[in-house]
Design a protein around this motif. Structure first.
Motif, short mmCIF file in Angstrom:
data_model
loop_
_atom_site.label_atom_id
_atom_site.label_comp_id
_atom_site.label_asym_id
_atom_site.label_seq_id
_atom_site.Cartn_x
_atom_site.Cartn_y
_atom_site.Cartn_z
N TYR A 31 -6.99 -3.51 -9.00
CA TYR A 31 -7.35 -2.06 -9.20
C TYR A 31 -6.39 -1.29 -8.53
O TYR A 31 -5.62 -0.36 -9.24
CB TYR A 31 -8.60 -1.59 -8.92
N LEU A 32 -5.96 -1.73 -7.30
CA LEU A 32 -5.01 -0.77 -6.46
C LEU A 32 -3.67 -1.10 -6.82
O LEU A 32 -2.58 -0.45 -6.23
CB LEU A 32 -5.39 -0.87 -5.01
N ASP A 33 -3.39 -2.25 -7.45
CA ASP A 33 -2.10 -2.55 -7.83
C ASP A 33 -1.60 -1.75 -9.27
O ASP A 33 -0.15 -1.71 -9.64
CB ASP A 33 -2.06 -4.11 -8.54
N LEU A 34 -2.40 -1.18 -9.65
CA LEU A 34 -2.27 -0.10 -10.76
C LEU A 34 -1.66 1.06 -10.31
O LEU A 34 -1.94 1.42 -9.24
CB LEU A 34 -3.40 0.01 -11.58
N HIS A 35 -1.23 1.87 -11.25
CA HIS A 35 -0.80 3.43 -10.64
C HIS A 35 -1.90 4.37 -10.71
O HIS A 35 -3.12 3.78 -11.58
CB HIS A 35 0.36 3.63 -11.87
N VAL A 36 -1.91 5.11 -9.73
CA VAL A 36 -3.04 6.06 -9.78
C VAL A 36 -3.54 6.60 -11.34
O VAL A 36 -4.86 6.88 -11.48
CB VAL A 36 -2.91 6.99 -8.79
N TYR A 37 -2.70 7.01 -12.08
CA TYR A 37 -3.00 7.48 -13.52
C TYR A 37 -3.84 6.56 -14.06
O TYR A 37 -4.94 6.92 -14.80
CB TYR A 37 -1.91 7.86 -14.22
#
Length: 454
Positions: A31-37
């Motif tokens: 999850y945290l590897d994704l962009h915040v958007y």
């Protein structure tokens, strides 16, 4: 730093499966590897049980970053805070940019809001309370209080040290603002200015002035216009005494432009495109007022046509062409409406008088109507082998298009005089009134010439 990627459906399913199976470690990594958007997009699709697990797996800092990017309406986002433990909710609010937090907290119930503010550090609570009092759609309502400020007697070396220290909390570090001891805005520097000047140079010697700023009560549309005209990344906000109290970033202005565009489109369409209920009954109830009102106007048009029944019975051929005149005049009125509403909203055209704008649209309608009328007269005259009849229809079209053009210009002016947004005039209203006037003009013109020649 999280990677900026486009999440595939498979990745979403995998992340949600980690959440469902309560594999906190794998979930956090994916999850945290994704962009915040993208994190916010996934979060918005989860149910309450899944969201409650996220509250356990992510820190307030991580949640705050994601909430800064969430695109749901603030009145919906505020409900997420109620799902959290109050202290956790307050910590998330603290980690968010102040302007984003205020946008959401404006929809919180008084009891919930007071609880969050009591759990926040005193300085943050005072800041949020202050911003909540600014009038909606003003500079104060969309500004951020996270910016880098220095004084004129500092050196470049000292300013760089301050910037490094405050960079993580600031919304933008490209602009560094210069204030005096009383926090009055004195000048501005860019990051480039700091990097290209000598470390021992005084800020007062290299800062740019005068500084363009906006008053805290200035309308957000005017702020957006200023940022657009000058290509600013951010704009400082001052109170009436000249004290700097915040900045407005270009990303906030993009939100304003999106909001204003949606409102303009809603006005033109006569329906709220920002709030689209999925329930057909609710959707119908929202559209019924305008639909019924326009139906009544449409019935009025039918009544007008019925006045000319005797004339129509003498030559039913004239009914064939009424739709063409109505269509052409309706199109002309809608085009005039769009142009006039834009001119009224455009601050660059402020000096243009109302009379001049109406005269311009009348002349435009006359020119469009003249050439359209000639074409209409030639086609109908040849088609029906009656050039006189074609000329009468062409004259009716000329008058109808000209009047519809003036109507499309006058309605937004009237709306503005009544204190309404000029862009909120529905296009359907212009078309329906144009139909009514076109019917009067069409049959009235034919009646006049019929009486002359028969």
């Amino acid at each position: 730093m999280p990677e900026t990627t486009l999440t595939t459906p498979e990745q979403k399913e995998e992340i949600i499966s980690y959440l469902e199976s309560q594999q906190a470690g794998k979930f956090r990594k994916a999850y945290l590897d994704l962009h915040v958007y993208e994190q916010a997009q996934i979060f918005s699709e989860l149910d309450e049980t899944q969201r409650n697990r996220i509250y356990r797996y992510l820190s307030p800092v991580e949640m705050g970053d994601m909430f800064n990017a969430i695109e749901e309406e603030p009145d919906q986002v505020v409900n997420y805070f109620k799902e959290m433990i109050p202290q956790y909710a307050a910590d998330v609010i603290y980690e968010m940019y102040t302007d984003n937090a205020v946008d959401i907290l404006a929809y919180a119930k008084a009891k919930d809001l007071n609880q969050y503010l009591e759990l926040l550090p005193a300085e943050a609570a005072v800041e949020i309370r202050g911003m909540l009092h600014y009038q909606d759609k003003t500079a104060g309502a969309i500004m951020s209080t996270e910016y880098v400020a220095i004084t004129g007697n500092q050196t470049v070396r000292s300013a760089l040290h301050v910037m490094k220290k405050e960079a993580l909390d600031a919304e933008t570090i490209y602009y560094i603002y210069v204030i005096d001891d009383e926090e009055n805005l004195q000048g501005v520097l860019t990051l480039r200015d700091l990097l290209t000047n000598d470390d021992d140079a005084l800020i007062s010697d290299i800062m740019n002035r005068p500084v363009m700023s906006v008053d805290v009560q200035e309308d957000q549309e005017e702020v957006a216009q200023t940022i657009r005209d000058y290509n600013f990344i951010a704009l400082p906000v001052t109170n009436p005494e000249g004290k700097m109290i915040g900045i407005i970033n270009v990303d906030d202005i993009i939100d304003v432009i999106d909001e204003e565009s949606a409102q303009d489109y809603s006005g033109l369409a006569g329906v709220d495109v920002d709030n689209l209920p999925s329930n057909p009954w609710q959707a119908a109830l929202k559209r019924l007022p305008w639909s019924l009102g326009l139906l009544i106007l449409g019935i009025t048009t039918a009544v007008v046509i019925s006045w000319y029944q005797t004339l129509i019975q003498k030559d039913t051929l004239m009914v064939t062409f009424i739709a063409m005149v109505m269509g052409a005049s309706g199109n002309a009125g809608t085009q005039s409406l769009a142009v006039s509403a834009t001119r009224i909203a455009d601050k660059d055209d402020e000096e243009e008088s109302t009379a001049k704008m109406v005269a311009n649209e009348a002349l435009t309608g006359l020119i469009v109507g003249f050439f359209s009328g000639i074409l209409f007269a030639v086609i109908t005259g040849i088609w029906q082998q009656d050039l006189d009849f074609g000329l009468i229809l062409g004259l009716a079209l000329l008058i109808a298009v000209t009047i519809s053009n003036v109507l499309g210009c006058l309605l937004p002016i009237i709306f503005k005089k009544l204190g309404k947004d000029a862009s909120n005039v529905p296009g359907a209203l212009v078309s329906t009134i144009s139909d009514l006037l076109s019917a009067l003009i069409y049959f009235g013109t034919i009646q006049i010439f019929w009486n002359l020649y028969h």
